[in-house]
Design an enzyme around this catalytic site. Structure first.
Site, PDB file in Angstrom:
ATOM      1  N   MET A 159       0.870  -1.184   0.000  1.00 34.20           N
ATOM      2  CA  MET A 159       0.000   0.000   0.000  1.00 34.20           C
ATOM      3  C   MET A 159       0.904   1.230   0.000  1.00 34.20           C
ATOM      4  O   MET A 159       1.850   1.293   0.804  1.00 34.20           O
ATOM      5  CB  MET A 159      -0.846  -0.029   1.279  1.00 34.20           C
ATOM      6  CG  MET A 159      -1.736   1.171   1.483  1.00 34.20           C
ATOM      7  SD  MET A 159      -2.738   0.946   3.000  1.00 34.20           S
ATOM      8  CE  MET A 159      -3.865   2.325   2.830  1.00 34.20           C
ATOM      9  N   PRO A 160       0.630   2.207  -0.869  1.00 29.48           N
ATOM     10  CA  PRO A 160       1.433   3.442  -0.814  1.00 29.48           C
ATOM     11  C   PRO A 160       1.322   4.088   0.560  1.00 29.48           C
ATOM     12  O   PRO A 160       0.240   4.078   1.156  1.00 29.48           O
ATOM     13  CB  PRO A 160       0.792   4.333  -1.888  1.00 29.48           C
ATOM     14  CG  PRO A 160       0.051   3.401  -2.787  1.00 29.48           C
ATOM     15  CD  PRO A 160      -0.398   2.265  -1.919  1.00 29.48           C
ATOM     16  N   LEU A 206       1.564   7.214   1.183  1.00 30.27           N
ATOM     17  CA  LEU A 206       0.938   8.535   1.080  1.00 30.27           C
ATOM     18  C   LEU A 206      -0.069   8.520  -0.067  1.00 30.27           C
ATOM     19  O   LEU A 206       0.241   8.067  -1.170  1.00 30.27           O
ATOM     20  CB  LEU A 206       2.016   9.593   0.846  1.00 30.27           C
ATOM     21  CG  LEU A 206       1.613  11.044   1.107  1.00 30.27           C
ATOM     22  CD1 LEU A 206       2.817  11.858   1.569  1.00 30.27           C
ATOM     23  CD2 LEU A 206       1.005  11.709  -0.108  1.00 30.27           C
ATOM     24  N   GLY A 207      -1.267   8.997   0.251  1.00 35.39           N
ATOM     25  CA  GLY A 207      -2.328   8.988  -0.757  1.00 35.39           C
ATOM     26  C   GLY A 207      -3.157  10.257  -0.706  1.00 35.39           C
ATOM     27  O   GLY A 207      -2.779  11.243  -0.061  1.00 35.39           O
ATOM     28  N   GLY A 238      -6.978  11.941  -0.004  1.00 35.15           N
ATOM     29  CA  GLY A 238      -8.301  11.786   0.593  1.00 35.15           C
ATOM     30  C   GLY A 238      -9.284  12.763  -0.011  1.00 35.15           C
ATOM     31  O   GLY A 238      -8.927  13.897  -0.343  1.00 35.15           O
ATOM     32  N   TYR A 253     -19.225   9.926   1.771  1.00 34.61           N
ATOM     33  CA  TYR A 253     -18.741  11.199   1.213  1.00 34.61           C
ATOM     34  C   TYR A 253     -19.562  11.638  -0.013  1.00 34.61           C
ATOM     35  O   TYR A 253     -19.444  12.778  -0.455  1.00 34.61           O
ATOM     36  CB  TYR A 253     -17.266  11.108   0.782  1.00 34.61           C
ATOM     37  CG  TYR A 253     -16.281  10.774   1.889  1.00 34.61           C
ATOM     38  CD1 TYR A 253     -16.661  10.730   3.225  1.00 34.61           C
ATOM     39  CD2 TYR A 253     -14.948  10.495   1.583  1.00 34.61           C
ATOM     40  CE1 TYR A 253     -15.763  10.403   4.223  1.00 34.61           C
ATOM     41  CE2 TYR A 253     -14.031  10.173   2.579  1.00 34.61           C
ATOM     42  CZ  TYR A 253     -14.446  10.120   3.896  1.00 34.61           C
ATOM     43  OH  TYR A 253     -13.542   9.801   4.871  1.00 34.61           O
ATOM     44  N   HIS A 273     -16.387   1.988   8.548  1.00 36.01           N
ATOM     45  CA  HIS A 273     -16.113   3.413   8.762  1.00 36.01           C
ATOM     46  C   HIS A 273     -16.154   3.808  10.238  1.00 36.01           C
ATOM     47  O   HIS A 273     -15.365   4.626  10.698  1.00 36.01           O
ATOM     48  CB  HIS A 273     -17.141   4.245   7.975  1.00 36.01           C
ATOM     49  CG  HIS A 273     -16.694   5.629   7.650  1.00 36.01           C
ATOM     50  ND1 HIS A 273     -17.094   6.297   6.520  1.00 36.01           N
ATOM     51  CD2 HIS A 273     -15.889   6.494   8.289  1.00 36.01           C
ATOM     52  CE1 HIS A 273     -16.550   7.507   6.499  1.00 36.01           C
ATOM     53  NE2 HIS A 273     -15.813   7.648   7.568  1.00 36.01           N
TER      54      HIS A 273
HETATM   55  P1  NAP Z   1      -6.698  17.142   6.363  1.00 39.42           P
HETATM   56  O1  NAP Z   1      -6.058  16.392   5.259  1.00 39.42           O
HETATM   57  O2  NAP Z   1      -6.127  17.100   7.737  1.00 39.42           O
HETATM   58  O3  NAP Z   1      -6.787  18.690   6.005  1.00 39.42           O
HETATM   59  C1  NAP Z   1      -7.366  19.149   4.840  1.00 39.42           C
HETATM   60  C2  NAP Z   1      -7.329  20.679   4.882  1.00 39.42           C
HETATM   61  O4  NAP Z   1      -5.981  21.141   4.761  1.00 39.42           O
HETATM   62  C3  NAP Z   1      -8.109  21.300   3.776  1.00 39.42           C
HETATM   63  O5  NAP Z   1      -8.764  22.432   4.324  1.00 39.42           O
HETATM   64  C4  NAP Z   1      -7.046  21.732   2.776  1.00 39.42           C
HETATM   65  O6  NAP Z   1      -7.479  22.884   2.085  1.00 39.42           O
HETATM   66  C5  NAP Z   1      -5.875  22.052   3.676  1.00 39.42           C
HETATM   67  N1  NAP Z   1      -4.564  21.799   3.049  1.00 39.42           N
HETATM   68  C6  NAP Z   1      -4.188  20.712   2.343  1.00 39.42           C
HETATM   69  N2  NAP Z   1      -2.904  20.804   1.966  1.00 39.42           N
HETATM   70  C7  NAP Z   1      -2.450  21.978   2.432  1.00 39.42           C
HETATM   71  C8  NAP Z   1      -1.199  22.645   2.345  1.00 39.42           C
HETATM   72  N3  NAP Z   1      -0.164  22.084   1.716  1.00 39.42           N
HETATM   73  N4  NAP Z   1      -1.075  23.873   2.932  1.00 39.42           N
HETATM   74  C9  NAP Z   1      -2.127  24.437   3.585  1.00 39.42           C
HETATM   75  N5  NAP Z   1      -3.341  23.859   3.690  1.00 39.42           N
HETATM   76  C10 NAP Z   1      -3.499  22.635   3.113  1.00 39.42           C
HETATM   77  O7  NAP Z   1      -8.260  16.765   6.511  1.00 39.42           O
HETATM   78  P2  NAP Z   1      -9.228  15.601   6.097  1.00 39.42           P
HETATM   79  O8  NAP Z   1      -9.657  15.774   4.701  1.00 39.42           O
HETATM   80  O9  NAP Z   1     -10.288  15.554   7.133  1.00 39.42           O
HETATM   81  O10 NAP Z   1      -8.394  14.246   6.226  1.00 39.42           O
HETATM   82  C11 NAP Z   1      -7.737  13.636   5.146  1.00 39.42           C
HETATM   83  C12 NAP Z   1      -8.511  12.440   4.626  1.00 39.42           C
HETATM   84  O11 NAP Z   1      -8.726  11.473   5.659  1.00 39.42           O
HETATM   85  C13 NAP Z   1      -9.938  12.771   4.160  1.00 39.42           C
HETATM   86  O12 NAP Z   1      -9.985  13.422   2.918  1.00 39.42           O
HETATM   87  C14 NAP Z   1     -10.574  11.396   4.152  1.00 39.42           C
HETATM   88  O13 NAP Z   1     -10.197  10.667   2.999  1.00 39.42           O
HETATM   89  C15 NAP Z   1      -9.972  10.796   5.412  1.00 39.42           C
HETATM   90  N6  NAP Z   1     -10.847  10.964   6.603  1.00 39.42           N
HETATM   91  C16 NAP Z   1     -11.358   9.849   7.192  1.00 39.42           C
HETATM   92  C17 NAP Z   1     -12.149   9.941   8.318  1.00 39.42           C
HETATM   93  C18 NAP Z   1     -12.682   8.695   8.959  1.00 39.42           C
HETATM   94  O14 NAP Z   1     -13.556   8.782   9.826  1.00 39.42           O
HETATM   95  N7  NAP Z   1     -12.187   7.531   8.560  1.00 39.42           N
HETATM   96  C19 NAP Z   1     -12.467  11.197   8.874  1.00 39.42           C
HETATM   97  C20 NAP Z   1     -11.933  12.336   8.263  1.00 39.42           C
HETATM   98  C21 NAP Z   1     -11.127  12.203   7.138  1.00 39.42           C
HETATM   99  P3  NAP Z   1      -7.628  22.921   0.469  1.00 39.42           P
HETATM  100  O15 NAP Z   1      -8.446  21.726   0.060  1.00 39.42           O
HETATM  101  O16 NAP Z   1      -8.298  24.224   0.220  1.00 39.42           O
HETATM  102  O17 NAP Z   1      -6.222  22.865  -0.066  1.00 39.42           O
END
Ligand code: NAP
Length: 283
Positions: free
Chosen positions: A12-13, A15-16, A18, A48, A106
């Protein structure tokens, strides 16, 4: 790209990408941009509402299926043996795929035992390469793996500098379960992107705070799936494999751990009740 090897031997990579909170109408382009930037692990979920858009992007990208690692998740209302088989078939159809790389329960609630039995069978049938869970605290995880045949390959949990999960990771390591971080940036909470300690380390490496956080996760062998809708940030976030944090920098970041969630504590009865309410409302 570095890979981790899961407990059933598949790679599995580390880094991916989301796609939580990316509206369906923006998801296809975002995933296309991420694939163009080099991401090969995609993380979505039935809840989602963007699995179809992810599927369209996969198709449009022309990238061979076996070069991709696609994860989706089973939602709360779909737990139980029969429901899980149905929900899995729906997700697979929406994604336009004939197999999934990783299917996760989930949330740790409702009939997860029934779901797990269905997922074990789907795994044996060859339509899911690895099965796992999400948001399971160690007690729930050890319970599930102790009384079933297949040990989850992955547990995807909130993991970021303010909630580091090192003890939980140790339990997972003992049982052969790979930790995967969600909310690696804490979605920016706690002033993460401007935090003085992280900014100082970033400055010394000539990198961004985002890159320091992702590098810190990768160096801890935590799979991470940062989300962004901006192509330049996608490129920035995947560019963390040509530098390393020192032991002192790792130790400094370790001091930021508060030991508690910035989102919700899955063991809090009020949180369980809130999730159960979601279930009642959507059942
Ligand atoms: P996250 O990755 O912690 O943060 C995303 C936020 O950071 C967005 O507002 C994004 O804004 C910003 N961002 C991204 N890259 C950046 C950078 N280089 N510099 C500054 N800001 C940056 O939040 P997350 O989406 O909640 O978590 C990641 C993934 O985990 C989700 O997409 C999902 O696949 C998974 N997840 C799973 C669960 C679960 O219950 N299993 C819960 C939450 C999330 P922009 O989009 O405007 O760039």
């Amino acid at each position: 790209m570095r890979h981790v090897t899961l407990n059933n031997g598949i790679d599995m990579p580390i880094l991916g990408f989301g796609v939580y909170q990316i509206p369906p109408e923006r998801t296809e382009q975002a995933v296309l941009d991420a694939l163009a930037a080099g991401y090969r692990l995609l993380d979505t979920a039935a809840s989602y509402g963007n699995e179809e858009a992810v599927g369209r992007a996969i198709k449009a990208s022309g990238i061979p299926r076996d070069e991709l690692f696609v994860t989706t998740k089973l939602w709360l209302r779909d737990t139980g043996e029969e429901n899980t088989r149905r929900a899995f078939a729906t997700s697979l159809r929406k994604l336009g795929l004939d197999y999934l790389d990783l299917y996760l329960i989930h949330q740790p609630y409702n009939d997860v035992y029934g779901s797990w039995r269905a997922m074990e069978r789907l795994h044996r049938d060859g339509v899911i390469r690895a099965i796992g869970v999400s948001n399971f605290h160690p007690d729930r995880l050890v319970d599930l793996l102790s009384f079933n045949e297949i040990t989850p390959a992955v547990n995807q949990i909130e993991t970021h500098p303010f909630f580091q999960r090192t003890a939980d990771q140790e339990v997972m390591r003992e049982h052969g379960v790979q930790i995967e971080s969600w909310g690696g940036f804490a979605e920016g909470r706690g002033g993460l992107f401007t935090h003085p300690l992280l900014s100082g380390i970033a400055e010394r490496h000539g990198r961004s705070v985002a890159q320091i956080v992702l590098r810190w996760l990768v160096q801890r062998d935590v799979v991470t799936i940062p989300k962004s809708v901006r192509a330049e940030r996608m490129a920035e976030n995947i560019d963390v494999f040509d530098f390393a944090l020192t032991d002192d920098q790792m130790a400094a970041i370790a001091t930021l751990d508060t030991g508690s969630s910035l989102f919700f504590d899955h063991r809090d009865p009020a949180v369980v009740d809130w999730f159960a309410g979601l279930h009642r409302d959507t059942a």
